[in-house]
Design an enzyme around this catalytic site. Structure first.
Site, mmCIF file in Angstrom:
data_model
loop_
_atom_site.group_PDB
_atom_site.id
_atom_site.type_symbol
_atom_site.label_atom_id
_atom_site.label_comp_id
_atom_site.label_asym_id
_atom_site.label_seq_id
_atom_site.Cartn_x
_atom_site.Cartn_y
_atom_site.Cartn_z
ATOM 1 N N ASP A 30 0.511 -1.459 -0.052
ATOM 2 C CA ASP A 30 0.213 -0.179 -0.043
ATOM 3 C C ASP A 30 0.841 1.217 0.040
ATOM 4 O OD1 ASP A 30 -3.130 0.138 0.757
ATOM 5 O OD2 ASP A 30 -2.298 2.047 1.506
ATOM 6 N N ASN A 210 -25.094 -5.972 -6.992
ATOM 7 C CA ASN A 210 -25.342 -4.394 -6.119
ATOM 8 C C ASN A 210 -25.893 -3.690 -6.809
ATOM 9 O OD1 ASN A 210 -22.740 -5.521 -4.537
ATOM 10 N ND2 ASN A 210 -21.227 -3.402 -4.724
ATOM 11 N N CYS A 262 -19.741 1.379 -0.983
ATOM 12 C CA CYS A 262 -20.527 0.940 -2.615
ATOM 13 C C CYS A 262 -21.250 0.479 -3.021
ATOM 14 C CB CYS A 262 -19.938 -1.224 -1.930
ATOM 15 S SG CYS A 262 -18.357 -1.475 -1.297
HETATM 16 C C1 UGA Z 1 -22.688 -4.514 -0.938
HETATM 17 C C2 UGA Z 1 -23.202 -5.646 -0.827
HETATM 18 O O1 UGA Z 1 -23.728 -6.471 0.141
HETATM 19 C C3 UGA Z 1 -21.374 -6.640 -1.016
HETATM 20 O O2 UGA Z 1 -21.663 -7.871 -1.511
HETATM 21 C C4 UGA Z 1 -20.428 -6.373 -1.808
HETATM 22 O O3 UGA Z 1 -18.848 -7.123 -2.207
HETATM 23 C C5 UGA Z 1 -19.987 -5.202 -1.946
HETATM 24 O O4 UGA Z 1 -21.389 -3.613 -1.330
HETATM 25 C C6 UGA Z 1 -19.259 -4.119 -2.051
HETATM 26 O O5 UGA Z 1 -19.279 -4.006 -3.305
HETATM 27 O O6 UGA Z 1 -17.631 -3.329 -1.577
HETATM 28 P P1 UGA Z 1 -21.326 -3.797 2.042
HETATM 29 O O7 UGA Z 1 -21.152 -2.463 1.611
HETATM 30 O O8 UGA Z 1 -19.979 -3.861 2.631
HETATM 31 O O9 UGA Z 1 -21.816 -4.451 0.540
HETATM 32 O O10 UGA Z 1 -22.918 -3.306 2.705
HETATM 33 P P2 UGA Z 1 -24.205 -4.269 2.975
HETATM 34 O O11 UGA Z 1 -24.569 -4.672 3.797
HETATM 35 O O12 UGA Z 1 -25.162 -4.749 1.177
HETATM 36 O O13 UGA Z 1 -25.266 -3.053 3.035
HETATM 37 C C7 UGA Z 1 -25.364 -1.554 2.247
HETATM 38 C C8 UGA Z 1 -26.301 -0.816 3.328
HETATM 39 O O14 UGA Z 1 -27.247 -1.172 2.458
HETATM 40 C C9 UGA Z 1 -26.504 -0.228 4.445
HETATM 41 O O15 UGA Z 1 -26.318 0.449 5.235
HETATM 42 C C10 UGA Z 1 -27.423 -1.092 5.097
HETATM 43 O O16 UGA Z 1 -27.602 -0.450 6.373
HETATM 44 C C11 UGA Z 1 -28.720 -1.445 4.469
HETATM 45 N N1 UGA Z 1 -29.572 -2.359 4.385
HETATM 46 C C12 UGA Z 1 -29.560 -3.392 4.035
HETATM 47 C C13 UGA Z 1 -30.766 -1.549 4.166
HETATM 48 O O17 UGA Z 1 -30.575 -0.358 4.399
HETATM 49 N N2 UGA Z 1 -31.887 -2.279 4.113
HETATM 50 C C14 UGA Z 1 -31.563 -3.405 4.375
HETATM 51 O O18 UGA Z 1 -32.820 -4.883 4.160
HETATM 52 C C15 UGA Z 1 -30.633 -4.123 3.834
#
Ligand code: UGA
Length: 436
Positions: A30, A210, A262
């Site tokens: 990095d 995504n 993401c």
């Molecule tokens: C997301 C994807 O889920 C991963 O598969 C992917 O690898 C990643 O992006 C990436 O591109 O690197 P992440 O950003 O860690 O993962 O978070 P998520 O668990 O997907 O949640 C995203 C957002 O959606 C959070 O703010 C969460 O609070 C919100 N969310 C999630 C809701 O508002 N409602 C839900 O039912 C689920």
């Protein structure tokens, strides 16, 4: 196998530590000396459950090290590129500066037969554009998108749902796919689907996954908007439609919507790329998905304003949560912090609490007040706003005890994560998102 990982952020640091944990010899590179120093000392530079342990194990086993010097990748057979692709300043497209720079800096150290495996989320067409410079030195470029979720990153890396590898046609592609299969030997041995495809499909699998998840969240949030004008309860609605196996209950959590490093930037970059390809209309709905998502933050603010009868000036509002989701200290595009900042902008005295994200939040928004202790933060509150569904708020917060701490028992549940009956029963005025 000897591996290198270029870029040691949320993706790269976890990937490097996870690969060492399954027996590989890994060097992480990095450009940030502070990050490399922390990682080399076995310290995770951000909060990710399980990472700390994996780092210490890897470092003490001698199979994991970190460096700022690209020359240290020499000898590695597979080089993973996991640098960031943030949203461009002033635009929706992805900023590919770091990916381009990483591949350029890596190329002089590649040996003939090496594999460069892109993991960063990139617009479709990127791998095809970068491949010739890698092939010119006798190496092979593949694209191996990452699907890990923050908060579950270690588990998702070691035991993913599926592995996808986009390879060039012919013998180099076949050989590279076989090598990647070996790299992920623990997952492939237990039958994890391993999908070998072309560059464009691999790149699109990632962004479309995504986009689908973001659409699912915005769909239920759109239903919440309708529920709000009809008296329906979106949580029950989600339970009911979620029983249909074709729909499924996961990612139907209505609330203040999605954030993080993401989903928001990926759907924007996808829309921008589709425009460039002359197919903007194919994913035009993603603009709507984005708009619905941002409207939910407005709604949470409106609920606080109406709970305080329109006058926020000098009123004490306690915001529970700063991270974009629980089990993370990541505040990038956090809906939780955005709501806190907007309430502050309306004149409220905002006090933010979060078990892990306060340091990051304070750096980004020094104008807000912070208190790590949840119960201290509740003292004297005129409204409590729950915006990140940490267990500390969702499970462990007793409404009767909390009532004794606040000055007015009003709660806005921005994540629909509290039990309305229990809170009302303890004397609280409860407002949910898309719930009566
Ligand atoms: C997301 C994807 O889920 C991963 O598969 C992917 O690898 C990643 O992006 C990436 O591109 O690197 P992440 O950003 O860690 O993962 O978070 P998520 O668990 O997907 O949640 C995203 C957002 O959606 C959070 O703010 C969460 O609070 C919100 N969310 C999630 C809701 O508002 N409602 C839900 O039912 C689920």
């Amino acid at each position: 196998m000897k591996l290198s990982v270029i870029g040691c952020g949320y993706l790269g640091a976890v990937h490097a530590a996870a690969m060492a944990s399954i027996g590989h010899d890994v060097v992480g590179v990095d450009v940030d000396p502070a990050k490399v120093a922390a990682l080399s000392a076995g310290k995770a530079p951000f909060f990710e459950p399980g990472l700390q342990e994996l780092l210490s194990e890897g470092i003490s086993s001698g199979r994991l090290r970190f460096s700022t010097d690209m020359a240290d990748v020499a000898g590695a057979k597979v080089h993973f590129v996991g640098v960031g692709t943030p949203q461009q300043k002033g635009g929706y497209a992805a900023d590919l500066t770091y990916v381009d720079a990483a591949v350029k800096a890596l190329t002089p150290y590649l040996q003939s037969g090496d594999i460069v495996a892109g993991k960063s989320t990139v617009p479709v067409g990127t791998a095809g554009r970068l491949a010739p410079s890698v092939e010119a030195v006798g190496a092979t470029l593949v694209w191996n998108p990452e699907f890990l979720r923050e908060g579950w990153a270690v588990q998702d890396t070691i035991d993913p749902d599926r592995l996808v590898v986009g390879v060039p046609t012919g013998e180099p592609g076949e050989r590279a796919a076989a090598t990647l299969r070996e790299v992920y030997h623990t997952a492939t041995a237990k039958g994890t689907p391993f999908i070998v495809t072309d560059f464009a499909t691999a790149e699109l699998v990632k962004v479309s996954a995504n986009a689908f998840l973001a659409t699912k969240i915005s769909f239920i949030n759109a239903m919440a908007e309708i529920a709000e004008v009809t008296g329906a309860d979106v949580t029950q609605l989600a339970d009911a439609i979620g029983h249909d196996a074709r729909i499924g209950r996961r990612f139907l959590g209505a609330g203040i919507g999605f954030g993080g490093g993401c989903l928001p930037k990926d759907i924007r970059a996808f829309a921008a790329r589709a425009e460039e390809l002359g197919k903007g209309e194919a994913v035009g709905f993603l603009r709507e998905v984005d708009a619905i998502n941002l409207r939910r933050r407005d709604r949470a603010v409106e609920l606080v304003v109406s709970a305080l009868e329109g006058d926020l000036f000098g009123r004490r509002v306690t915001v529970l949560g700063a991270a974009f989701k629980p089990h993370s200290d990541d505040i990038r595009d956090s809906p939780a912090l955005d709501v806190a900042v907007r309430l502050h902008g309306l004149g409220a005295k905002v006090l933010v609490s979060d078990p892990e994200a306060i340091e990051n939040a304070r750096r980004a928004h020094p104008q807000l007040e912070y208190e790590v202790d949840r119960d201290e933060a509740l003292k004297g509150a005129e409204v409590v706003v729950v915006v990140t569904e940490w267990d500390e708020y969702r499970k462990d917060l007793d409404p009767a005890q909390a009532r004794d701490l606040v000055s007015k028992p009003i709660v806005v549940d921005g994540r629909n994560c509290l039990d309305p009956a229990a809170w009302r029963g303890a004397g609280w005025t409860y407002y949910g998102m898309g719930r009566p």
